[in-house]
Every structure is written in structure tokens, then in C-alpha cells.
Design a protein around this motif. Structure first.
Motif, PDB file in Angstrom:
ATOM      1  N   ARG A 150       2.344   1.592  -3.251  1.00  0.00           N
ATOM      2  CA  ARG A 150       1.446   2.362  -4.178  1.00  0.00           C
ATOM      3  C   ARG A 150       1.210   3.805  -4.074  1.00  0.00           C
ATOM      4  O   ARG A 150       1.032   4.352  -5.170  1.00  0.00           O
ATOM      5  N   ILE A 206       0.782  -1.072   0.015  1.00  0.00           N
ATOM      6  CA  ILE A 206       0.378  -0.085   0.150  1.00  0.00           C
ATOM      7  C   ILE A 206       0.852   1.356  -0.135  1.00  0.00           C
ATOM      8  O   ILE A 206       0.690   2.318  -0.716  1.00  0.00           O
ATOM      9  N   ILE A 227      -6.038   2.628  -5.469  1.00  0.00           N
ATOM     10  CA  ILE A 227      -5.426   2.285  -4.088  1.00  0.00           C
ATOM     11  C   ILE A 227      -6.674   2.101  -3.260  1.00  0.00           C
ATOM     12  O   ILE A 227      -6.488   1.062  -2.402  1.00  0.00           O
TER      13      ILE A 227
END
Length: 299
Positions: free
Chosen positions: A37, A34, A292
Motif C-alpha cells: 500500500r 502495508i 494507510i
């Protein structure tokens, strides 16, 4: 001054409060993914970790923190922020190789502008907290650690539902801001911990804080709203922007909060979209941020 800086706090604010029973899902690999990203979407400021007791935040245990820090590595031009509440946390920060000689995380320090909340959240008085922070910062500055400071409950704190909102005096709040800058903080962020201020109250307090501060000091001030309704947090952020604030905290999907009862954050996706409509540059790719957000929701 139409450029704004958005700090995403999803991994720290939401991640810190994940129960131990969900850690098999919220793994270090997922958290690292995460973060990478978000960086790929243009973020250059991310709250990622906390150096707190694992009994309070199981997701921030030493093994997981080390895996995430090593997975991200040392990133140039990106401020990965790790919160440090006290000397014990500072020792963890250094021992886990998060300082400038290692992964180079920004050290985040926080306390409450309202005594009742500081006692509840940190277990000590404001004066005791600041005394400890002075000592930590003396060492941190010598080590060339970048420091980000946060003042919680800057807009007030309600100890009981429906009760009186306890507010810090404007002069006192200004003194706290000056104190952190004088101690070496690169930025100081004001948090509306419980979303107790509306747009007019947000403007009023920021007018007091911004006052006669020089432009370079204003550019180092940030705003971190909480609210049960994300649109109310964003409305307050628009008011803060109009007052001159250019640094904002947000979380994917509005997730997160505080163990002392703070409601959710303003959604990163919606804040970014709002600023784009206003013509304010963010350096972020909206569609990537939305992707995301969907990924996090699925996970």
C-alpha cells in the motif's frame, strides 16, 4: 532542490518491537499488505526488516522475514531496506536471499556516535563496530549490495532521565559520515535518537556536518528525528530542510522507537502535509497515505 525523499520506517521500527504475544495480529500478510500500500502511494524507500536475533525482535524471525520478502518480491525502482547490525545479521541477510541476486534489499548499517549508547545498543565499542562494518562492507560492495548507513545519537544521548546530554564532537561526526561514504554507502542518515536537539541545535549541528560538502554529498545525507511530540520532530525537519537536507525518515502515526528508550518518530502523514504546504515535491499521494495510516491503526 525542492524535491524531498521520505522513507517510511513503520514496518521496521514499530514492527521490530512488536511483542511475541501480538504476532498473531501483526502477521507477515498484514506487513506485506502495508508495504505494498505504501509503495502504491508513491514511496520508493521503505525500512521493512531487520536481521536481528528473534529473542530480541520476535517479529523478525526467519519464517516471517522470508514470507514478507517473498510476498513483496523483487521490486524495481523501490529500495526495501533491511537493517544488519553485525556479521551474524549479514549472514542472515545473505542466507535469506535478500541480496542483489535475490530480493535485492538495501542493506542498512547503524551505529551510535556516542560510545555509551553504542555499548548499550550494540554491546561493543564504536571502534569495534566500525571494524566489523568495514569487513562487511568490503564483501557487500563486491556483491554490488546497495548500502544505507545510519548514525544514531548524532545530536546527543542522555544515558539517564534528566542527566547530561553526551554529544559527539563535530569533527568526529564529520569523520564518521566521510568514513561511511568512503566505504561505499549510498546514503548516510543522522538520527536524533532521543529528540534532545531543538530547532537551533539541529541547525547548528547540520551546519557543521554540511559545511563545505559538495551538493551531491549533501543530497545523500538524511535526517531521522525522534521526539515524544511529533510536531517537535516536524519542526526540526523543517529546520533541516532549510539547511539543505532533502532526505527524511518518518513513521505512520509517529509509531516506533528504539529498545534503548528512544521516543516515537515524526508522523509520516503530518510530515508529508507539511512539505506540501511548503511547496516541496514528494511524489506521494497524501490522502492515500492517510488511508494507510487509518488501516494500520485499525489493524
Amino acid at each position: 532542490m525542492n524535491e524531498v525523499v521520505i522513507t517510511d520506517v513503520t514496518l521496521r521500527e514499530y514492527g521490530q518491537n512488536v511483542p511475541a504475544s501480538f504476532l498473531h495480529v501483526f502477521t507477515p500478510r498484514i506487513r506485506t499488505d502495508i508495504a505494498l500500500r505504501l509503495i502504491g502511494a508513491g514511496f520508493r524507500n521503505l525500512e521493512v526488516l531487520s536481521c536481528v536475533q528473534p529473542r530480541i525482535a520476535p517479529a523478525m524471525n526467519e519464517e516471517d522475514v522470508r514470507k514478507i520478502a517473498e510476498g513483496l518480491g523483487r521490486l524495481e525502482g523501490v529500495h526495501l531496506i533491511t537493517l544488519v547490525p553485525n556479521f551474524s545479521g549479514y549472514r542472515r541477510y545473505l542466507g535469506w536471499n535478500l541480496g542483489p541476486d535475490g530480493h535485492n534489499h538495501t542493506l542498512g548499517m547503524f551505529f551510535s556516535a556516542v560510545e555509551a549508547h553504542n555499548l548499550r545498543n550494540l554491546g561493543r565499542t564504536i571502534e569495534e563496530t566500525l571494524d566489523e562494518y568495514r569487513a562487511i562492507l568490503r564483501d557487500a560492495v563486491q556483491r554490488k549490495v546497495r548500502v544505507a548507513a545510519y548514525i544514531s545519537a548524532a545530536f546527543g544521548y542522555r544515558a539517564n532521565p534528566g542527566g547530561e546530554v553526551l554529544k559527539p564532537e563535530g569533527e568526529e561526526l564529520n569523520a564518521h559520515v566521510d568514513r561511511f561514504f568512503d566505504m561505499g554507502a549510498a546514503t548516510v542518515t543522522l538520527s536524533d535518537l532521543q529528540g534532545v536537539a531543538g530547532e537551533a541545535e539541529t541547525r547548528e549541528l547540520l551546519e557543521t556536518v554540511l559545511g563545505n560538502r559538495k551538493r551531491e554529498a549533501v543530497e545523500r545525507l538524511g535526517y531521522h528525528p525522534h521526539h515524544v511530540r511529533g510536531d517537535r520532530g516536524i519542526a526540526n525537519s523543517k529546520a533541516a530542510y532549510e539547511m539543505g537536507i532533502r532526505r527524511f525518515d518518518a513513521s505512520l502515526g509517529g509509531t516506533g522507537g528504539c529498545v534503548t528508550g528512544a521516543p516515537g518518530n515524526q508522523p509520516t502523514e503530518e510530515l508529508l502535509e507539511t512539505f506540501e504546504r511548503m511547496g516541496a515535491g514528494t511524489g506521494l499521494v497524501l490522502e492515500e497515505v492517510r488511508k494507510i495510516g487509518r488501516f494500520v491503526e485499525k489493524e
